[in-house]
Design an enzyme around this catalytic site. Structure first.
Site, mmCIF file in Angstrom:
data_model
loop_
_atom_site.group_PDB
_atom_site.id
_atom_site.type_symbol
_atom_site.label_atom_id
_atom_site.label_comp_id
_atom_site.label_asym_id
_atom_site.label_seq_id
_atom_site.Cartn_x
_atom_site.Cartn_y
_atom_site.Cartn_z
ATOM 1 N N GLN A 1 2.885 -22.021 11.640
ATOM 2 C CA GLN A 1 3.933 -22.996 11.934
ATOM 3 C C GLN A 1 5.287 -22.472 11.459
ATOM 4 O OE1 GLN A 1 3.416 -25.997 13.660
ATOM 5 N NE2 GLN A 1 5.645 -26.061 13.670
ATOM 6 N N ASP B 1 -0.134 -19.233 20.321
ATOM 7 C CA ASP B 1 1.255 -19.659 20.566
ATOM 8 C C ASP B 1 1.903 -18.779 21.640
ATOM 9 O OD1 ASP B 1 2.122 -21.945 19.287
ATOM 10 O OD2 ASP B 1 2.597 -20.928 17.395
ATOM 11 N N LYS C 1 -1.136 -31.680 15.935
ATOM 12 C CA LYS C 1 -2.018 -30.661 16.500
ATOM 13 C C LYS C 1 -3.462 -30.922 16.082
ATOM 14 C CE LYS C 1 1.765 -27.441 16.936
ATOM 15 N NZ LYS C 1 2.596 -26.402 16.340
#
Ligand code: NAD
Length: 291
Positions: free
Chosen positions: A96, A119, A52
């Site tokens: 995460q 997200d 990322k």
């Protein structure tokens, strides 16, 4: 049969995003800023966050990673999230997953300000998505839509069967594909579906997202179907340097000849996921969803 090349689509979208970023900067705005929270030492999570960061750099974003010990308490982590919610230098952030067992992923997800939830997992964003309102779309479903768009694959009036009903893939992609603009007739199959083979065999578009390697076989696929294979199963292999290889949910060699389009694993849906995160971060920087 045409192979859907995820890397190619991802590169093209990355180039578009970089151009947009350059425009923002030329107009005097700062670069979009994505923050990733990483808890503990899970190897796969470190790898994903590394990818990322690399992608952020390629797109011209600023990227930061906040690393915390696996013993961080839930309360401390929630405080860190609150700091990011209130930090005007941060456009979007992700936590995460997976998190250590003593931390509730649900609580963490719901603590993120929906405006910064790039997200797209916060119930406000999923609710807006279900109602067809602008929202941050979850990465994998959005990546699938981008692939369909790039290859001009017709969806209106088509019968689509989604195998899998998880919150991150099956459920959202099924919901998106029956919305206006995509207009599929969607069936969702799951672990308790009766006559799954018969259901799948009627599909013009199959989305396989159950996580069982090579589950979809040629006898389940209609001639000319579009097959999107989301599954990733890592199996040991003595033929690769790393000692393992990736398998999809589709038995590619026997299914591919029957398809009009098919995604390979790896190199199909996988490369798209990270791009959707970049798209959402750019939207956050431009305040496109919530103003
Ligand atoms: P999950 O385990 O959360 O959900 C799997 C779903 O499949 C469940 O809803 C279950 O009902 C269904 N299922 C299980 N067994 C079944 C069966 N025999 N028949 C029909 N349905 C069955 O998984 P997930 O997080 O949605 O991920 C699915 C797969 O996609 C995994 O292999 C995962 O690694 C992969 N994945 C890939 C990407 C990507 O970027 N390519 C992203 C996310 C997930």
């Amino acid at each position: 049969m045409e192979l859907i090349k995820g890397e190619e689509v991802a590169d093209s979208l990355k180039a578009d995003i970089s151009k947009e970023v350059r425009k923002l900067i030329d107009a005097g705005q700062r670069a979009p800023h994505l923050v990733a929270i990483l808890v503990g030492n899970d190897g796969a999570s470190h790898t994903y966050v590394g990818h990322k960061e690399k992608c952020c750099n390629e797109c011209g974003f600023r990227s930061s990673v906040l690393k915390f010990d696996e013993n961080i308490s839930e309360e401390e982590l929630l405080q860190e999230i609150e700091k990011l919610n209130n930090d005007n230098s941060v456009d979007g952030f992700i936590v995460q997953l997976p998190l250590p067992k003593h931390i509730s992923e649900q609580k963490v997800t719901e603590a993120i300000d929906p405006k910064k939830d790039v997200d797209g997992f916060h119930p406000v964003n999923t609710g807006r998505m279900i109602n067809g309102l602008p929202s941050y779309l979850p990465a994998t479903p959005d990546g699938i839509l981008e692939l369909l768009k790039y290859y001009n694959i017709a969806t209106a009036g088509k019968k689509c069967v989604v195998i899998g009903r998880s919150n991150i893939v099956g459920r959202p992609i099924a919901n998106l594909l029956f919305q206006k603009g995509w207009d599929c007739t969607v069936t969702i199959c799951h672990s308790r579906t009766a006559n799954l083979k018969e259901e799948v065999a009627q599909a013009d578009i199959i989305i396989a997202a159950l996580g069982i390697a090579q589950f979809v076989t040629a006898d389940m696929v209609k001639e000319g179907a579009v097959v999107i294979d989301v599954g990733i199963t890592r199996i040991p292999s003595d033929k690769t340097k790393s000692g393992w290889k990736l398998l999809g949910d589709v038995k590619f060699d026997e299914v591919a000849p029957k398809c009009s389009y098919i995604t390979p694993v790896p190199g199909g849906v996988g490369p798209m996921t990270i791009i959707s995160l970049m798209k959402n971060t750019l939207k956050a920087a431009k305040k496109e969803i919530y103003g």
